[in-house]
Write a protein that holds these residues in place. Sequence first.
Motif, short mmCIF file in Angstrom:
data_model
loop_
_atom_site.label_atom_id
_atom_site.label_comp_id
_atom_site.label_asym_id
_atom_site.label_seq_id
_atom_site.Cartn_x
_atom_site.Cartn_y
_atom_site.Cartn_z
N ARG A 130 0.83 -1.22 0.00
CA ARG A 130 0.00 0.00 0.00
C ARG A 130 0.86 1.26 0.00
O ARG A 130 0.53 2.25 -0.66
CB ARG A 130 -0.91 -0.01 1.23
CG ARG A 130 -1.78 1.21 1.39
CD ARG A 130 -2.85 1.27 0.32
NE ARG A 130 -3.68 2.44 0.46
CZ ARG A 130 -3.41 3.63 -0.04
NH1 ARG A 130 -2.27 3.81 -0.71
NH2 ARG A 130 -4.23 4.65 0.11
N LYS A 180 3.22 1.18 -3.58
CA LYS A 180 2.41 1.39 -4.78
C LYS A 180 0.96 1.60 -4.36
O LYS A 180 0.14 0.69 -4.40
CB LYS A 180 2.52 0.16 -5.70
CG LYS A 180 1.93 0.40 -7.09
CD LYS A 180 2.17 -0.81 -7.98
CE LYS A 180 1.60 -0.55 -9.37
NZ LYS A 180 1.81 -1.71 -10.28
N PRO A 181 0.67 2.81 -3.94
CA PRO A 181 -0.69 3.08 -3.44
C PRO A 181 -1.74 2.97 -4.54
O PRO A 181 -1.44 3.18 -5.73
CB PRO A 181 -0.60 4.50 -2.90
CG PRO A 181 0.53 5.11 -3.65
CD PRO A 181 1.51 4.01 -3.92
N ARG A 182 -2.91 2.68 -4.14
CA ARG A 182 -4.01 2.57 -5.10
C ARG A 182 -4.44 3.96 -5.55
O ARG A 182 -4.60 4.87 -4.75
CB ARG A 182 -5.18 1.84 -4.43
CG ARG A 182 -6.37 1.69 -5.32
CD ARG A 182 -7.50 1.02 -4.59
NE ARG A 182 -8.70 0.95 -5.39
CZ ARG A 182 -9.87 0.49 -4.95
NH1 ARG A 182 -9.96 0.04 -3.73
NH2 ARG A 182 -10.91 0.47 -5.75
N LYS A 183 -4.62 4.11 -6.85
CA LYS A 183 -5.03 5.39 -7.41
C LYS A 183 -6.51 5.62 -7.13
O LYS A 183 -7.34 4.76 -7.39
CB LYS A 183 -4.77 5.39 -8.90
CG LYS A 183 -4.88 6.76 -9.54
CD LYS A 183 -4.46 6.70 -11.00
CE LYS A 183 -4.52 8.09 -11.62
NZ LYS A 183 -4.08 8.07 -13.04
N PHE A 184 -6.79 6.81 -6.57
CA PHE A 184 -8.17 7.12 -6.27
C PHE A 184 -8.97 7.32 -7.55
O PHE A 184 -8.45 7.82 -8.56
CB PHE A 184 -8.28 8.38 -5.40
CG PHE A 184 -7.76 8.18 -4.01
CD1 PHE A 184 -8.47 7.41 -3.10
CD2 PHE A 184 -6.56 8.74 -3.61
CE1 PHE A 184 -8.00 7.22 -1.82
CE2 PHE A 184 -6.09 8.55 -2.33
CZ PHE A 184 -6.80 7.79 -1.43
N GLY A 185 -10.22 6.98 -7.53
CA GLY A 185 -11.05 7.08 -8.73
C GLY A 185 -11.48 8.51 -9.04
O GLY A 185 -11.54 9.37 -8.17
N ASP A 186 -11.73 8.78 -10.31
CA ASP A 186 -12.22 10.09 -10.77
C ASP A 186 -13.74 10.02 -10.81
O ASP A 186 -14.32 9.30 -11.63
CB ASP A 186 -11.64 10.39 -12.15
CG ASP A 186 -11.99 11.80 -12.62
OD1 ASP A 186 -12.78 12.46 -11.93
OD2 ASP A 186 -11.47 12.20 -13.67
#
Length: 306
Positions: free
Chosen positions: A286, A289-295
């Motif tokens: 985490r 390589k954090p998860r990309k927040f959604g648009d």
Amino acid sequence: VCLVYGMRPVEVQYRYDEECARQHGALNTDDAQTWLHSNQQPGSINTTALSCTISVSIPDYMSPPIFVYYELDGVYQNHRRYVKSRSDVQLAGKTPTATDLQGCQPLLYYEDNQSQVINPCGLVAWSNFNDSFTLSKVNARPPVQIPVSQRGIALSADRKHRFANYTPQFFNPVLDDTRGGGNLTNSTTGEVMNVNQDERFIVWMRTAALPRFRKLWGRIDARLEKNDIVNITIDNRWNSYSFNGKKSVVLGTTDWLGGYNPFLGIAYLATGGASLLLGIAYLLARVIKPRKFGDESLLQENKTRL
């Protein structure tokens, strides 16, 4: 905590079936069976020829009560036919119906005489474990015998409700090599005990779930010191040689977690350690390589609104 207390009880174990046969010159299973059968003739048992003596060293101080177990390996008390071969109605001292007794076949009638109903009947009772153990502390001066009591080794619910106070009938009456195990004769007085008086028999009648199991044989209400030498004289009667079974005698203490058994503590530590490592791995993943927040603008409802 479980690991510490699981390893705190003291235990010593000795396999004796091979040693007893070896002491009498039986070097293989066929010789052992011949030796066992030849000394268990109808109406008489040659206890001298069947007895053997082993020595165990006490590894650490053992405080009372010290429990004496026998361990059997290769005995399938969980076999469907074996488990069903008994009558709990009969054992409780009640009058069984023909249906209640049906499971006891072929050990229902003594010598196939229908007027002689075996009580207790069935394979479980017939194979009653009948080896016995006499313990003595030989490093004492003079050597002293260690009393072993069977009082209190069976569950009180079994003694009070499941096994009645009655005298067995036609139950292994002839002591020979064809019987499965022992009867309920008191080895000291020679008198036949009532069913609920023989707690070793009651313990035996609780069938085990696995082919390797221990059953409580007695308790010692005296302490044993570290490095004490205990001689165990065994009356070796129960035939395990015919199916390559194993017999052992065990001396052990207990604590609030039970007898010596580090498995529970090891299992908890292994499971906890694996969970900790997986947690750290997920955390690193985490962070690195954090998860990309959604648009939110790409949501279908927002696209329709636009």
